[in-house]
Scaffold this motif. Structure first.
Motif, PDB file in Angstrom:
ATOM      1  N   ASP A 153       0.857  -1.180   0.000  1.00  0.00           N
ATOM      2  CA  ASP A 153       0.000   0.000   0.000  1.00  0.00           C
ATOM      3  C   ASP A 153       0.904   1.245   0.000  1.00  0.00           C
ATOM      4  OD1 ASP A 153       0.819   0.277   2.741  1.00  0.00           O
ATOM      5  OD2 ASP A 153      -1.063   1.294   3.166  1.00  0.00           O
ATOM      6  N   ILE A 195       1.062  -2.057   4.721  1.00  0.00           N
ATOM      7  CA  ILE A 195       0.245  -3.237   4.438  1.00  0.00           C
ATOM      8  C   ILE A 195       0.659  -3.835   3.099  1.00  0.00           C
ATOM      9  CG2 ILE A 195      -2.102  -4.097   4.022  1.00  0.00           C
ATOM     10  CD1 ILE A 195      -3.134  -1.978   5.881  1.00  0.00           C
ATOM     11  N   TYR A 224      -0.706  -6.411   0.221  1.00  0.00           N
ATOM     12  CA  TYR A 224      -1.846  -7.160  -0.305  1.00  0.00           C
ATOM     13  C   TYR A 224      -1.322  -8.268  -1.215  1.00  0.00           C
ATOM     14  CZ  TYR A 224      -4.582  -3.246   1.433  1.00  0.00           C
ATOM     15  OH  TYR A 224      -5.148  -2.303   2.242  1.00  0.00           O
ATOM     16  N   CYS A 225      -1.781  -9.480  -0.976  1.00  0.00           N
ATOM     17  CA  CYS A 225      -1.234 -10.630  -1.688  1.00  0.00           C
ATOM     18  C   CYS A 225      -2.336 -11.478  -2.319  1.00  0.00           C
ATOM     19  CB  CYS A 225      -0.424 -11.519  -0.744  1.00  0.00           C
ATOM     20  SG  CYS A 225       0.889 -10.658   0.134  1.00  0.00           S
ATOM     21  N   ILE A 263      -7.289 -13.529  -1.559  1.00  0.00           N
ATOM     22  CA  ILE A 263      -6.578 -12.266  -1.334  1.00  0.00           C
ATOM     23  C   ILE A 263      -6.440 -12.036   0.166  1.00  0.00           C
ATOM     24  CG2 ILE A 263      -6.591  -9.769  -1.710  1.00  0.00           C
ATOM     25  CD1 ILE A 263      -8.343 -10.225  -4.149  1.00  0.00           C
ATOM     26  N   ALA A 297      -4.506  -9.448   3.311  1.00  0.00           N
ATOM     27  CA  ALA A 297      -3.811  -8.211   3.679  1.00  0.00           C
ATOM     28  C   ALA A 297      -2.925  -8.522   4.879  1.00  0.00           C
ATOM     29  CB  ALA A 297      -4.804  -7.101   4.015  1.00  0.00           C
ATOM     30  N   THR A 344      -2.468 -11.141   9.654  1.00  0.00           N
ATOM     31  CA  THR A 344      -2.956 -11.443   8.312  1.00  0.00           C
ATOM     32  C   THR A 344      -4.473 -11.515   8.318  1.00  0.00           C
ATOM     33  OG1 THR A 344      -0.961 -12.689   7.731  1.00  0.00           O
ATOM     34  CG2 THR A 344      -2.925 -13.103   6.416  1.00  0.00           C
ATOM     35  N   LEU A 347      -9.276 -11.325   2.807  1.00  0.00           N
ATOM     36  CA  LEU A 347     -10.265 -10.390   2.293  1.00  0.00           C
ATOM     37  C   LEU A 347     -11.283 -11.051   1.376  1.00  0.00           C
ATOM     38  CD1 LEU A 347      -7.980  -7.337   1.406  1.00  0.00           C
ATOM     39  CD2 LEU A 347      -9.157  -7.832   3.553  1.00  0.00           C
ATOM     40  N   LEU A 382      -3.827  -2.656  -7.055  1.00  0.00           N
ATOM     41  CA  LEU A 382      -4.163  -1.740  -5.961  1.00  0.00           C
ATOM     42  C   LEU A 382      -4.176  -0.304  -6.468  1.00  0.00           C
ATOM     43  CD1 LEU A 382      -4.571  -1.290  -2.868  1.00  0.00           C
ATOM     44  CD2 LEU A 382      -2.077  -1.137  -2.696  1.00  0.00           C
ATOM     45  N   LEU A 396      -9.108  -2.251  -4.471  1.00  0.00           N
ATOM     46  CA  LEU A 396      -8.463  -3.243  -5.324  1.00  0.00           C
ATOM     47  C   LEU A 396      -9.368  -3.536  -6.511  1.00  0.00           C
ATOM     48  CD1 LEU A 396      -7.039  -5.945  -2.868  1.00  0.00           C
ATOM     49  CD2 LEU A 396      -5.717  -4.764  -4.622  1.00  0.00           C
ATOM     50  N   ILE A 421     -11.116  -1.255   0.235  1.00  0.00           N
ATOM     51  CA  ILE A 421     -10.285  -1.828   1.308  1.00  0.00           C
ATOM     52  C   ILE A 421      -9.868  -0.800   2.349  1.00  0.00           C
ATOM     53  CG2 ILE A 421      -9.377  -3.731  -0.060  1.00  0.00           C
ATOM     54  CD1 ILE A 421      -6.966  -2.020  -0.674  1.00  0.00           C
TER      55      ILE A 421
END
Length: 503
Positions: free
Chosen positions: A379, A384, A386-387, A404, A406, A414, A417, A431, A438, A475
């Protein structure tokens, strides 16, 4: 004798006049100094006035005509909608640094009233600042994607959510099938790789590198405004006459293009090339090529090399890498400031580990999974990550289920999301530059060959994409302390793949 006497009298008279004037001016100056400065303090300049800012603009400067009472300025400075920030001073200059990026697509009003100067008592006239009002705005909230249905299949499309009617706009001609694209830093242009439609139907690779205008116009602080060109103006950047273009990356400053190419005459001539504006491509000596990513400072290239990751300078000698990370098999993303990177380690027990690596030499394992680590993005604050990750699903067939998450990089917490259906591994996420949403797609694919999809957009493993929906996942709420808050995705009325926000 009489003449000399007259000259002496004239000179003495002039001397008396000069002395009288000097004495008078001295008295006036003394009176002014004694009474103090009655001029009204004013704002001399505001660096964001009538400008359009992006995520890279994290502070503004207000310069005053006189030294100000700092507390009175900080108390009376108003920004609407609010933009939390921190104050710092350097003489008559106030620097206001944002705590987090300003949300895109928003107009802001700044006002400063009732502030007083530093030296004059507030009971005397001239002490109160002349009221100051200004406005500025953030860039438009816009994204690009590749169409997958009907006459727009394979074309590069643009949606400006900040426009009164946010409808998709076609950017590329119908004879090109776009496979990959990267926006320029001001969002006024997009660099893309495309195959002509006839070659796509025949299954041959004839990709060329193009540039197209978006019609997005910005007016950034301390920079020249981008050209007022309409959307869809096409320009060939690099042809495929002698080399096939396989992949590319665009530097964050928009000045360097890195491509991976292979010679048409000699397949052994395979490697990385750099391209600067108004110049010919130059090979990156000694670098055969692998996965690569340009660093945030636009000065180096992170690339897979043997059993690790090498950081190679883009200019000068490439004989010795700037750094080498032997444990990692790929790099996913850099933080915006370039101080950290998300990397993947392939473990001997066939698991994969997601690592956070920073410039201080710290290496921290964030996740260890049995599936795949597809993508990751920091971010804007770097707090953060995001994966997009997959997990193995127990069934008779090998299946991977993407989801997904965060990851809070300070606490290690973790939060999941969103979870997708099994075997939707082709999902791609992006992002927003302000970090509040997202974008992701959900492509429906079919193995080739398939009737009626000979010129369709294809995945990285050459499967034909029949259709795909785009979704928006807000998000901003995940930064709250309430763990129960889970964002809900919103389906957009758009058929497309590989959505990418403009910077």
């Amino acid at each position: 004798m009489i003449h000399r006497t007259i000259n002496r009298k004239s000179i003495q008279s002039l001397d008396r006049i000069a002395i009288t004037l000097i004495a008078g001016l001295t008295i006036v100056i003394a009176i002014l100094l004694f009474q103090g400065d009655h001029s009204v303090p004013r704002v001399r300049s505001f660096t964001w006035q009538d400008k359009q800012i992006g995520v890279e603009h994290d502070r503004f400067v207000i310069t005053f005509t006189r030294p100000m009472d700092r507390t009175s300025v900080e108390t009376n400075l108003q920004i609407n909608p609010p933009l939390p920030g921190k104050f710092s001073w350097a003489g008559r200059r106030l620097v206001y640094t944002l705590i987090s990026p300003a949300p895109y697509g928003t107009e802001y009003q700044l006002s400063l009233q009732k502030a007083t100067d530093k030296y004059t008592s507030s009971q005397k006239s001239g002490a109160i600042l002349q009221p100051f009002n200004a406005k500025f705005r953030t860039r438009d909230r816009a994204f690009a994607y590749i169409g997958v249905e009907g006459e727009n299949s394979g074309q590069l499309m643009l949606v400006n959510l900040s426009s009164p009617e946010p409808k998709p706009i076609v950017l590329t001609p119908p004879d090109l099938v776009v496979s990959e694209f990267k926006p320029y830093p001001q969002g006024d242009r997009i660099l893309f790789l495309a195959n002509d439609r006839n070659s796509q139907r025949q299954g041959t690779l004839q990709q060329k590198l193009y540039q197209v205008t978006t019609g997005i116009h910005t007016n950034p602080p301390d920079e020249q405004s981008v050209s007022q060109e309409p959307a869809g103006k096409l320009k060939l950047v690099l042809d495929n006459k002698d080399y096939q273009i396989l992949k590319f990356d665009l530097s964050p400053d928009g000045e360097t293009i890195v491509t991976q190419r292979v010679s048409r005459r000699n397949p052994g001539d395979f490697g990385i090339w750099t391209l600067q504006p108004n110049s010919s491509p130059k090979p990156l000596e000694g670098q055969p090529g692998g996965d690569f990513l340009i660093t945030p400072d636009s000065q180096a290239l992170a690339m897979t090399q043997g059993q690790g990751l090498a950081i190679v300078p883009l200019t000068g000698s490439q004989d010795q890498p700037l750094d080498f990370l032997p444990k990692y098999g790929s790099i996913l993303a850099f933080s915006r400031d370039g101080l950290a990177a998300a990397t993947v380690k392939f473990n001997q027990d066939f698991t994969r580990s997601l690592f956070l690596v920073n410039t201080q030499g710290t290496e921290k394992e964030l996740q260890r999974i049995t599936g795949s680590i597809v993508d990751a993005e920091f971010d804007p604050t770097g707090e953060i990550l995001y994966c997009l990750i997959t997990k193995l699903v127990t069934s008779e067939q090998y299946q991977e289920q993407p989801y997904i998450v965060a990851i809070n990089l300070k606490t290690g917490e973790t939060k999941k999301l969103l979870e997708f259906s099994p075997n939707q591994r082709q999902v791609q996420i992006d992002l927003s530059p302000d970090g509040i949403a997202l974008l992701f797609d959900q492509p429906l694919i079919t193995p080739q060959p398939a009737a009626g999809v000979s010129d369709a957009v294809r995945t990285d493993d050459n499967a034909a994409i029949i259709t795909s929906r785009l979704w928006l996942l807000p998000i901003s709420s995940i930064k709250t302390t309430e763990a129960s808050i889970t964002p809900q995705p919103e389906e957009l009325p758009i058929a497309g793949v590989r959505p990418v926000w403009l910077p």
